[in-house]
Design an enzyme around this catalytic site. Structure first.
Site, PDB file in Angstrom:
ATOM      1  N   GLY A  13       0.909  -1.054   0.107  1.00 25.23           N
ATOM      2  CA  GLY A  13       0.154   0.079   0.122  1.00 25.23           C
ATOM      3  C   GLY A  13       0.863   1.165   0.124  1.00 25.23           C
ATOM      4  CE1 TYR A 156      -7.996   0.955  10.048  1.00 28.36           C
ATOM      5  CE2 TYR A 156      -7.946   1.821  12.290  1.00 28.36           C
ATOM      6  CZ  TYR A 156      -7.373   1.610  11.147  1.00 28.36           C
ATOM      7  OH  TYR A 156      -6.295   2.288  10.827  1.00 28.36           O
TER       8      TYR A 156
HETATM    9  P1  NAP Z   1      -4.568   5.567   2.402  1.00 26.26           P
HETATM   10  O1  NAP Z   1      -4.129   6.598   2.245  1.00 26.26           O
HETATM   11  O2  NAP Z   1      -5.885   4.945   2.324  1.00 26.26           O
HETATM   12  O3  NAP Z   1      -3.697   4.531   1.496  1.00 26.26           O
HETATM   13  C1  NAP Z   1      -3.990   3.147   1.576  1.00 26.26           C
HETATM   14  C2  NAP Z   1      -2.930   2.228   0.880  1.00 26.26           C
HETATM   15  O4  NAP Z   1      -3.134   0.884   0.909  1.00 26.26           O
HETATM   16  C3  NAP Z   1      -3.247   2.601  -0.576  1.00 26.26           C
HETATM   17  O5  NAP Z   1      -1.788   2.590  -1.350  1.00 26.26           O
HETATM   18  C4  NAP Z   1      -3.920   1.555  -1.307  1.00 26.26           C
HETATM   19  O6  NAP Z   1      -3.446   1.136  -2.525  1.00 26.26           O
HETATM   20  C5  NAP Z   1      -3.198   0.275  -0.361  1.00 26.26           C
HETATM   21  N1  NAP Z   1      -4.155  -0.910  -0.296  1.00 26.26           N
HETATM   22  C6  NAP Z   1      -5.298  -0.976   0.108  1.00 26.26           C
HETATM   23  N2  NAP Z   1      -5.975  -2.157  -0.104  1.00 26.26           N
HETATM   24  C7  NAP Z   1      -4.975  -2.886  -0.568  1.00 26.26           C
HETATM   25  C8  NAP Z   1      -4.980  -4.020  -1.121  1.00 26.26           C
HETATM   26  N3  NAP Z   1      -5.728  -5.019  -0.865  1.00 26.26           N
HETATM   27  N4  NAP Z   1      -3.738  -4.808  -1.688  1.00 26.26           N
HETATM   28  C9  NAP Z   1      -2.750  -3.783  -1.703  1.00 26.26           C
HETATM   29  N5  NAP Z   1      -2.755  -2.433  -1.406  1.00 26.26           N
HETATM   30  C10 NAP Z   1      -3.870  -2.100  -0.850  1.00 26.26           C
HETATM   31  O7  NAP Z   1      -4.390   4.940   4.021  1.00 26.26           O
HETATM   32  P2  NAP Z   1      -3.203   5.639   5.384  1.00 26.26           P
HETATM   33  O8  NAP Z   1      -4.072   6.490   5.896  1.00 26.26           O
HETATM   34  O9  NAP Z   1      -1.901   5.729   4.442  1.00 26.26           O
HETATM   35  O10 NAP Z   1      -2.818   4.197   6.085  1.00 26.26           O
HETATM   36  C11 NAP Z   1      -2.001   3.400   5.781  1.00 26.26           C
HETATM   37  C12 NAP Z   1      -1.871   2.477   6.987  1.00 26.26           C
HETATM   38  O11 NAP Z   1      -1.839   3.226   8.273  1.00 26.26           O
HETATM   39  C13 NAP Z   1      -3.230   1.506   7.155  1.00 26.26           C
HETATM   40  O12 NAP Z   1      -2.754   0.341   7.561  1.00 26.26           O
HETATM   41  C14 NAP Z   1      -3.942   2.347   8.240  1.00 26.26           C
HETATM   42  O13 NAP Z   1      -4.911   1.392   8.954  1.00 26.26           O
HETATM   43  C15 NAP Z   1      -2.899   2.758   9.111  1.00 26.26           C
HETATM   44  N6  NAP Z   1      -3.305   4.121   9.963  1.00 26.26           N
HETATM   45  C16 NAP Z   1      -3.453   5.294   9.427  1.00 26.26           C
HETATM   46  C17 NAP Z   1      -3.954   6.276  10.211  1.00 26.26           C
HETATM   47  C18 NAP Z   1      -4.224   7.618   9.633  1.00 26.26           C
HETATM   48  O14 NAP Z   1      -4.650   8.361  10.681  1.00 26.26           O
HETATM   49  N7  NAP Z   1      -4.119   7.841   8.362  1.00 26.26           N
HETATM   50  C19 NAP Z   1      -3.913   6.021  11.513  1.00 26.26           C
HETATM   51  C20 NAP Z   1      -3.440   4.773  12.070  1.00 26.26           C
HETATM   52  C21 NAP Z   1      -3.090   3.633  11.305  1.00 26.26           C
HETATM   53  P3  NAP Z   1      -4.466   1.384  -3.807  1.00 26.26           P
HETATM   54  O15 NAP Z   1      -4.894   2.639  -3.914  1.00 26.26           O
HETATM   55  O16 NAP Z   1      -3.738   0.997  -5.008  1.00 26.26           O
HETATM   56  O17 NAP Z   1      -5.618   0.580  -3.681  1.00 26.26           O
END
Ligand code: NAP
Length: 249
Positions: A13, A156
């Protein structure tokens, strides 16, 4: 020297958000980074181009990591192309928020499969090579929600708490082979995942954060780079909150 130069890393991701920040930071440290994505081919290609423009090395590889066979194929391809795999960052994740009474089975399944099963899928494939190498770093991105819970996020929170149990168990299994397994629990980071939250809720989270700001991808990426480096060689099975003090254990 932090031991990162010329290492091979897979970041799941990595086409946007936190994963993109992690990929850019590792590449800046001299790591060759595999930019995994699911749907966003164009965005992944942009991340590769940005890294190359900065003098780093990266390749994009498509795989839905929630699918066992696709995750296995991804890791096998990395091993085939680069001969080894030193660092796996299980970052891919999604949300389908709903109160339990309204939560559809598909919303539960999608979140558990994308966030938790993907960690099993990729780690199982990578750890085989890491054990043979007698070295490796697995870094799982969980969430403060996995520690504290959150109304509207039973799916989640369960997936993220599951990652914590997985991290500790795998750390115990593979420690003797010099493979470390740790987790990072980000607080509130503004990305596509969180920008959908109502502004009021965003303001409430910032107000509850002692450091008084939202995090950014670089905050998380710095901790990933540390956990992947030689400086962290005696750290395993840990969950490190990078959250401005939002959740204190
Ligand atoms: P994001 O901006 O929505 O990005 C998600 C990424 O995951 C995208 O690159 C997406 O790729 C990829 N992805 C989703 N489903 C996938 C799959 N089945 N196979 C391969 N790639 C997949 O999310 P983010 O906020 O950066 O979050 C990244 C991580 O940090 C996640 O695990 C999230 O739970 C964790 N997190 C985030 C926060 C926050 O505040 N943002 C807080 C705590 C934890 P595509 O676009 O190609 O689908």
């Amino acid at each position: 020297m932090n031991g990162l130069q010329d290492k091979i890393a897979v970041v799941t991701g990595a086409s946007r958000g936190i994963g993109r920040g992690i990929a850019q930071r590792l590449a800046a440290e001299g790591v060759t980074v595999i930019i995994n994505y699911h749907h966003s081919a164009e965005a992944a290609a942009e991340v590769v181009a940005e890294i190359e423009a900065a003098g780093g090395q990266a390749v994009a590889m498509q795989a839905d990591v929630s699918q066992f066979a696709e995750a296995q194929a991804l890791i096998k391809q990395v091993k085939k192309q680069f001969g080894r795999i030193d660092i796996l960052v299980n970052n891919a994740g999604t949300t389908r928020d709903n109160l339990i009474l309204l939560m559809k089975e598909a919303e539960w399944d999608t979140v558990i499969e994308t966030n938790l099963k993907s960690v099993y899928n990729c780690s199982k494939a990578a750890v085989r090579f890491m054990i043979k190498q007698r070295s490796g770093r697995i870094i799982n991105i969980t969430s403060v929600v996995g520690l504290s819970g959150q109304a509207g996020q039973t799916n989640y929170a369960a997936s993220k708490a599951g990652i914590i149990g997985f991290t500790k168990s795998l750390a115990k299994e593979v420690g003797s082979r010099h493979v470390t397994v740790n987790a990072i629990a980000p607080g509130f980071v503004l990305t596509a995942l969180t920008e959908v939250l109502p502004e009021e809720m965003q303001a409430q989270i910032i107000a509850a954060t002692p450091l008084g700001r939202m995090g950014n991808a670089e905050d998380i990426a710095g901790t990933v780079a540390f956990l992947a480096s030689d400086d962290a060689s005696f750290i395993t099975g840990q969950v490190i909150s990078v959250d401005g003090g939002l959740v204190m254990q």
